[in-house]
Scaffold this active site. Structure first.
Site, short mmCIF file in Angstrom:
data_model
loop_
_atom_site.label_atom_id
_atom_site.label_comp_id
_atom_site.label_asym_id
_atom_site.label_seq_id
_atom_site.Cartn_x
_atom_site.Cartn_y
_atom_site.Cartn_z
N VAL A 111 34.66 24.32 -4.02
CA VAL A 111 34.61 25.19 -2.85
C VAL A 111 33.24 25.86 -2.77
CG1 VAL A 111 37.09 25.65 -2.68
CG2 VAL A 111 35.68 27.05 -4.21
N ARG B 95 29.31 24.18 -2.94
CA ARG B 95 28.45 23.37 -2.08
C ARG B 95 28.63 21.91 -2.46
NH1 ARG B 95 28.40 26.74 1.04
NH2 ARG B 95 26.68 27.89 2.02
N ASP C 166 36.46 20.72 -0.61
CA ASP C 166 36.33 21.39 0.69
C ASP C 166 34.91 21.30 1.22
OD1 ASP C 166 37.52 23.10 2.80
OD2 ASP C 166 36.06 24.57 2.07
N GLU D 38 28.29 16.29 5.70
CA GLU D 38 29.36 16.86 6.54
C GLU D 38 29.04 16.65 8.01
OE1 GLU D 38 30.18 20.92 5.50
OE2 GLU D 38 30.61 20.45 3.40
N HIS E 227 35.68 21.77 5.06
CA HIS E 227 34.89 22.99 4.87
C HIS E 227 35.57 24.19 5.55
CE1 HIS E 227 30.49 24.37 4.05
NE2 HIS E 227 31.33 25.36 3.86
N SER F 292 37.98 26.31 3.57
CA SER F 292 38.73 27.08 2.58
C SER F 292 38.64 28.58 2.80
CB SER F 292 38.23 26.75 1.17
OG SER F 292 36.87 27.10 1.02
#
Length: 308
Positions: A211, A213, A237, A242, A261, A263
């Protein structure tokens, strides 16, 4: 933003208009914390004194010209701590109680009894001892887990982690843990810290949670570790790329939980981010100390600094 608009000239812009909007500006609020437009527009920052980013991570704006400048950098730490901690506990429980498999069986209409694992008594390593890591540690301890931390320097008797191990000794300590949670800031020292060597030393029954990077992990090494059964599961996450590409193998790997992404993104988080900036703007406007001042050489807010 209404209060701020009553005290200052506020310019709203997207990436394309950033350079023009920066000219003559004293402060910059990077609300789009995923944007990488600031370095390209930096040449226009002729009067800038303060930059605030709407996230805990500052890597999108951590470029050499900013590091070397006199511009003060602040972040939004404190907004997402509890929410991310809840997420981490949630995926740990999901793994222990085999909830993803239960959902699969439910969709198939199959009654298949299994035994599950206990969470209490399991050992968790939280890599990153900032406010989010501390919130995670407190949440996991409340569930009965035995929690240790990992940071820049080793120490004992930490109020949230108990023992804190030095990051330089990551590979040495990984074999002792059932769950490994990555929440460290992205720096030159932490980039790619979870690689083939790290996954090779973890228990085969261990689960990995990221959670922090995406760049903390060498994704190809994680995929290989999962395929070869070196670790039992991963909840991710954040990712190196991305959005995660549709053909990425992580989407379909068994025992991998993928979330986009999110959380920390509770209902109302966008307003909460603006409220942090508004509070800091009032402090800046009245000459009081700013909250969450980032050490631009370290890449994060040092422990003990005035927080959110």
């Amino acid at each position: 933003m209404e209060t701020i608009e009553s005290m200052a000239e506020v310019r709203y812009t997207g990436e394309k208009g950033l350079a023009e909007a920066l000219r003559g500006a004293d402060a910059l609020f990077v609300y789009d914390f995923l944007s990488t437009a600031v370095p390209g527009a930096w040449h226009a920052a002729d009067k800038l004194r303060w930059l605030h980013i709407a996230s805990a991570g500052v890597d999108p704006v951590m470029f050499p010209a900013l590091r070397e400048s006199d511009v003060t950098l602040t972040n939004s730490r404190g907004v997402f701590d509890a929410s991310i901690a809840e997420y981490v506990l949630g995926v740990i429980i999901a793994f222990a109680k085999d909830l993803p498999r239960s959902l699969e069986l439910q969709r198939e209409g199959r009654w298949q009894h299994r035994e599950s694992e206990r969470v209490a008594g399991r050992h968790a390593l939280v890599v990153g001892t900032g406010p989010i890591g501390r919130a995670i540690a407190r949440m996991l301890r409340a569930a009965g887990m035995v929690v240790s931390g990992m940071g820049r320097r080793a120490r004992e008797d930490d109020p949230d982690f108990g023992a804190v191990h030095a990051s330089a000794e990551l590979v040495r300590h990984l074999p002792a843990f059932d769950y490994v949670v990555a929440v460290a800031p992205l720096t030159e020292q932490t980039k790619g810290m979870f690689d083939a060597a790290a996954f090779a030393t973890m228990k085969q029954s261990a689960r990995f949670v990221n959670v922090g990077r995406g760049e903390l992990v060498v994704t190809a090494d994680l995929v290989t570790a999962m395929r070869e059964g070196r670790i039992a599961g991963a909840a991710l996450d954040v990712f190196e790329t991305e959005p995660l590409p549709p053909d990425d193998p992580l989407w379909t790997m068994p025992n991998v939980l993928v979330s986009p992404h999110m959380s920390g993104d509770f209902a109302g988080w966008r307003n909460a981010l603006v409220e942090v900036f508004a509070d800091n703007f009032e402090r800046w406007h009245t000459g009081r100390p700013l909250r969450n001042v980032v050490d631009k050489q370290l890449g994060y807010v040092p422990s003990g600094h005035l927080g959110a």
